[in-house]
Motif scaffolding. Structure first.
Motif, PDB file in Angstrom:
ATOM      1  N   GLN A  88       0.924  -1.128  -0.272  1.00  0.00           N
ATOM      2  CA  GLN A  88      -0.061  -0.226   0.011  1.00  0.00           C
ATOM      3  C   GLN A  88       0.713   0.989   0.016  1.00  0.00           C
ATOM      4  O   GLN A  88       0.923   2.257  -0.309  1.00  0.00           O
ATOM      5  CB  GLN A  88      -0.425  -0.110   1.119  1.00  0.00           C
ATOM      6  N   GLU A  89       2.215   1.219   0.653  1.00  0.00           N
ATOM      7  CA  GLU A  89       2.809   2.346   0.630  1.00  0.00           C
ATOM      8  C   GLU A  89       3.561   2.632  -0.390  1.00  0.00           C
ATOM      9  O   GLU A  89       3.592   4.387  -1.369  1.00  0.00           O
ATOM     10  CB  GLU A  89       3.950   1.779   1.410  1.00  0.00           C
ATOM     11  N   ALA A  90       3.478   1.113  -1.290  1.00  0.00           N
ATOM     12  CA  ALA A  90       3.815   1.928  -2.717  1.00  0.00           C
ATOM     13  C   ALA A  90       3.371   2.579  -3.725  1.00  0.00           C
ATOM     14  O   ALA A  90       3.308   3.116  -4.440  1.00  0.00           O
ATOM     15  CB  ALA A  90       5.197   0.533  -3.176  1.00  0.00           C
ATOM     16  N   TRP A  91       1.833   1.501  -3.861  1.00  0.00           N
ATOM     17  CA  TRP A  91       0.550   2.213  -4.501  1.00  0.00           C
ATOM     18  C   TRP A  91       0.604   3.976  -4.215  1.00  0.00           C
ATOM     19  O   TRP A  91      -0.096   4.625  -4.983  1.00  0.00           O
ATOM     20  CB  TRP A  91      -0.784   0.601  -4.264  1.00  0.00           C
ATOM     21  N   SER A  92       0.314   4.345  -2.818  1.00  0.00           N
ATOM     22  CA  SER A  92       0.345   5.738  -2.212  1.00  0.00           C
ATOM     23  C   SER A  92       1.176   6.547  -2.821  1.00  0.00           C
ATOM     24  O   SER A  92       1.010   7.553  -3.084  1.00  0.00           O
ATOM     25  CB  SER A  92       0.309   5.158  -0.860  1.00  0.00           C
ATOM     26  N   ALA A 125      -0.173  -5.259 -10.407  1.00  0.00           N
ATOM     27  CA  ALA A 125      -1.623  -5.487  -9.971  1.00  0.00           C
ATOM     28  C   ALA A 125      -1.866  -4.932  -9.460  1.00  0.00           C
ATOM     29  O   ALA A 125      -3.307  -3.208 -10.100  1.00  0.00           O
ATOM     30  CB  ALA A 125      -2.328  -6.723  -9.818  1.00  0.00           C
ATOM     31  N   GLY A 126      -1.606  -3.956  -8.756  1.00  0.00           N
ATOM     32  CA  GLY A 126      -1.955  -2.997  -7.554  1.00  0.00           C
ATOM     33  C   GLY A 126      -2.237  -1.936  -8.465  1.00  0.00           C
ATOM     34  O   GLY A 126      -2.726  -0.579  -8.328  1.00  0.00           O
ATOM     35  N   PHE A 127      -0.796  -1.645  -9.299  1.00  0.00           N
ATOM     36  CA  PHE A 127      -0.524   0.099  -9.761  1.00  0.00           C
ATOM     37  C   PHE A 127      -1.706  -0.012 -11.265  1.00  0.00           C
ATOM     38  O   PHE A 127      -2.358   1.173 -10.841  1.00  0.00           O
ATOM     39  CB  PHE A 127       0.506  -0.369 -10.399  1.00  0.00           C
ATOM     40  N   LYS A 128      -1.605  -1.301 -11.718  1.00  0.00           N
ATOM     41  CA  LYS A 128      -2.681  -0.819 -12.789  1.00  0.00           C
ATOM     42  C   LYS A 128      -3.647  -0.848 -12.580  1.00  0.00           C
ATOM     43  O   LYS A 128      -5.376  -0.205 -13.162  1.00  0.00           O
ATOM     44  CB  LYS A 128      -2.457  -2.137 -13.395  1.00  0.00           C
ATOM     45  N   ARG A 129      -4.655  -0.929 -10.993  1.00  0.00           N
ATOM     46  CA  ARG A 129      -5.623  -1.295 -10.754  1.00  0.00           C
ATOM     47  C   ARG A 129      -6.180   0.279 -11.019  1.00  0.00           C
ATOM     48  O   ARG A 129      -6.998   0.568 -10.754  1.00  0.00           O
ATOM     49  CB  ARG A 129      -5.820  -2.070  -9.452  1.00  0.00           C
ATOM     50  N   ILE A 130      -5.315   0.986  -9.712  1.00  0.00           N
ATOM     51  CA  ILE A 130      -5.228   2.605  -9.852  1.00  0.00           C
ATOM     52  C   ILE A 130      -5.277   3.135 -10.972  1.00  0.00           C
ATOM     53  O   ILE A 130      -6.081   4.523 -11.190  1.00  0.00           O
ATOM     54  CB  ILE A 130      -4.220   2.651  -8.670  1.00  0.00           C
ATOM     55  N   LYS A 131      -4.200   2.904 -11.960  1.00  0.00           N
ATOM     56  CA  LYS A 131      -4.138   3.787 -13.673  1.00  0.00           C
ATOM     57  C   LYS A 131      -4.096   3.075 -14.945  1.00  0.00           C
ATOM     58  O   LYS A 131      -2.812   1.976 -14.336  1.00  0.00           O
ATOM     59  CB  LYS A 131      -3.634   4.507 -13.201  1.00  0.00           C
ATOM     60  N   PRO A 132      -5.469   1.802 -14.825  1.00  0.00           N
ATOM     61  CA  PRO A 132      -4.980   0.754 -15.799  1.00  0.00           C
ATOM     62  C   PRO A 132      -3.992   0.901 -16.501  1.00  0.00           C
ATOM     63  O   PRO A 132      -3.769   0.159 -18.294  1.00  0.00           O
ATOM     64  CB  PRO A 132      -6.237   1.031 -16.692  1.00  0.00           C
ATOM     65  N   LEU A 162       5.363 -11.663 -14.885  1.00  0.00           N
ATOM     66  CA  LEU A 162       5.044 -10.386 -14.287  1.00  0.00           C
ATOM     67  C   LEU A 162       4.471 -10.140 -15.181  1.00  0.00           C
ATOM     68  O   LEU A 162       3.500  -8.945 -14.966  1.00  0.00           O
ATOM     69  CB  LEU A 162       6.154 -10.330 -14.295  1.00  0.00           C
ATOM     70  N   ARG A 163       4.406 -10.153 -16.594  1.00  0.00           N
ATOM     71  CA  ARG A 163       3.665  -9.660 -17.296  1.00  0.00           C
ATOM     72  C   ARG A 163       2.275  -9.775 -16.809  1.00  0.00           C
ATOM     73  O   ARG A 163       1.104  -8.872 -17.752  1.00  0.00           O
ATOM     74  CB  ARG A 163       3.831  -9.805 -19.053  1.00  0.00           C
ATOM     75  N   ARG A 164       1.563 -11.001 -16.912  1.00  0.00           N
ATOM     76  CA  ARG A 164      -0.052 -11.107 -16.526  1.00  0.00           C
ATOM     77  C   ARG A 164       0.105 -10.234 -15.810  1.00  0.00           C
ATOM     78  O   ARG A 164      -1.609  -9.615 -15.645  1.00  0.00           O
ATOM     79  CB  ARG A 164       0.592 -12.832 -16.467  1.00  0.00           C
ATOM     80  N   ALA A 165       1.032  -9.964 -14.692  1.00  0.00           N
ATOM     81  CA  ALA A 165       0.825  -8.806 -13.809  1.00  0.00           C
ATOM     82  C   ALA A 165       0.583  -7.727 -14.041  1.00  0.00           C
ATOM     83  O   ALA A 165       0.192  -6.814 -13.118  1.00  0.00           O
ATOM     84  CB  ALA A 165       1.392  -9.607 -12.728  1.00  0.00           C
ATOM     85  N   GLY A 166       1.156  -7.409 -14.883  1.00  0.00           N
ATOM     86  CA  GLY A 166       0.857  -5.790 -15.499  1.00  0.00           C
ATOM     87  C   GLY A 166       2.611  -5.178 -16.059  1.00  0.00           C
ATOM     88  O   GLY A 166       2.458  -4.393 -16.289  1.00  0.00           O
ATOM     89  N   LEU A 167       3.861  -6.150 -15.889  1.00  0.00           N
ATOM     90  CA  LEU A 167       4.637  -5.779 -16.196  1.00  0.00           C
ATOM     91  C   LEU A 167       4.644  -5.297 -18.404  1.00  0.00           C
ATOM     92  O   LEU A 167       4.395  -6.000 -18.219  1.00  0.00           O
ATOM     93  CB  LEU A 167       5.703  -6.411 -16.275  1.00  0.00           C
TER      94      LEU A 167
END
Ligand code: SF4
Length: 383
Positions: A88-92, A125-132, A162-167
């Motif tokens: 969460q600290e990273a996503w923030s 995946a969390g970063f992509k959820r915030i900004k796809p 990693l690519r499936r997760a958003g890389l």
């Protein structure tokens, strides 16, 4: 081989040899070498000079390796200044910037032995959820190699998960100097040159673009630099997957090579120029302003570089090594650096598609730059 003979080769579109590269590095007239590189740069890109809105995040500085030039890594979790972000600290970091969001997030880390692989998948995946639509340029080839050995996977399996997760792409860090005479002394316990190049080869094989770097200005010779550049040129012949080459200046503060001097501005400019000339098949050469300071990077735009990197926001690796560069630059500042170099600023995405092209500046500008008009009322008449 003289500079004239090298110029003739370039005009005949012949590729330069190992000996040509060493001649260029050794040539006393750095401006003449720079002019050759500038011709090549203008042939490829004209006056266009690229930058992007990006953001650097280092989620952990815990690392099992012990590179002599590194001022960033802490050997163990719990060591003074060791830090590993909670997800969460990273996503923030992104959530806090959503009003003026970055187009690209660039993540590089230490080689942490105690995190599960799912930490990195969830991170992406969390970063992509915030900004796809944010581009995730994450994990050096050294990190991908570490993941493969540490978690028992092939490079392909690591990259596919990693690519499936958003890389989306790989940054170029971790190349240092490929030649074993240097690598075995400064970076003996991480991916070898062949392993670094193989990770990039596998990434290119699945259609993933990557960048490559070279850490120069420490114990290497010019021959080692040329060897490094030619290994990258050979990979590029094979795959075509390298987008940009980034020469990184060694900084000596706070690391095991602090008895060495940092490379000078002339060495930085010469290295950009020779890189542009030898790597004719790599589209872009960056003047990474964090590594060479914004002032020298600006001049490098006339020595073969066509890209200043980006806004960055939170650079910590070079700051730990004593860099005097700021930790981020605004878009206005990048545009001004490029315009005053007589170039045309182009904001790009990670794949060099144009986001916005700025006008060429009418030079020379006013000599007085008023930072804050209210605070400098007495100067307004001059601006
Ligand atoms: S350069 Fe990278 S791999 Fe080497 S010690 Fe520093 S963080 Fe670890």
């Amino acid at each position: 081989m003289t500079l004239d003979a090298i110029r003739e080769k370039l005009h005949a579109r012949e590729r330069l040899s190992f000996e040509d590269g060493v001649t260029l590095f050794r040539h006393p007239d750095v401006v003449a070498v720079g002019q050759l590189a500038n011709e090549v740069r203008e042939g490829l890109h004209g006056d266009r000079t690229y930058f992007n809105r990006n953001m650097r995040i280092e989620v952990t500085n815990v690392c099992v390796a012990s590179c002599l030039f590194c001022s960033f890594a802490k050997l163990e979790e719990g060591a003074p200044d060791a830090h590993t972000m909670k997800l969460q600290e990273a996503w923030s970091e992104l959530e806090a910037r959503l009003e003026d969001p970055p187009a690209e997030i660039h993540i590089v880390n230490g080689l942490h032995p105690g995190l599960p692989f799912s930490y990195y998948e969830e991170l992406l995946a969390g970063f992509k959820r915030i900004k796809p639509d944010v581009h995730m340029k994450c994990f050096t080839a050294v990190e991908i190699h570490f993941f493969a050995t540490h978690y028992g996977m092939t490079y392909l399996e690591v990259l596919q998960r990693l690519r499936r997760a958003g890389l989306d792409s790989l940054p170029g860090g971790g190349a240092e100097i490929f030649h074993p005479e240097v690598r075995s002394r400064i970076a003996h316990d991480k991916a070898t040159a062949d392993e670094y190049l193989e990770v990039h080869r596998v990434a290119h094989g699945i259609g993933m673009k990557t960048n490559a770097t070279m850490l120069y200005g420490h114990i290497e010779t010019f021959e080692h630099r040329v060897d490094h550049l030619i290994r990258l040129r050979t990979l590029q012949d094979e795959t075509g997957g390298l987008q940009a080459f980034i020469p990184l200046a060694f900084h000596p503060d706070g690391n095991a090579m602090r008895n060495l001097l940092a490379p000078t501005a002339v060495d930085a400019l010469r290295t950009v120029a020779v890189s542009r000339l030898l790597l004719h098949n790599v589209p872009h050469v960056k003047a990474y302003w964090v590594s060479m300071t914004p002032e020298v990077a600006q001049i490098a735009l006339r020595f073969g570089a066509d890209d200043l990197d980006g806004t960055i926001v939170h650079e910590t690796i070079y700051r730990a090594a004593g860099s005097r560069s700021p930790s981020g630059l605004t878009v206005d500042h990048l545009v001004r650096l490029i315009q005053e170099a007589g170039r045309v600023p182009v904001e790009r995405d990670t794949f060099y598609s144009v986001v916005r092209e700025y006008p060429r500046a009418a030079l020379p500008e006013s000599a007085v730059k008023v930072r804050d008009r209210k605070a400098n009322k007495h100067l307004e008449v001059l601006s």
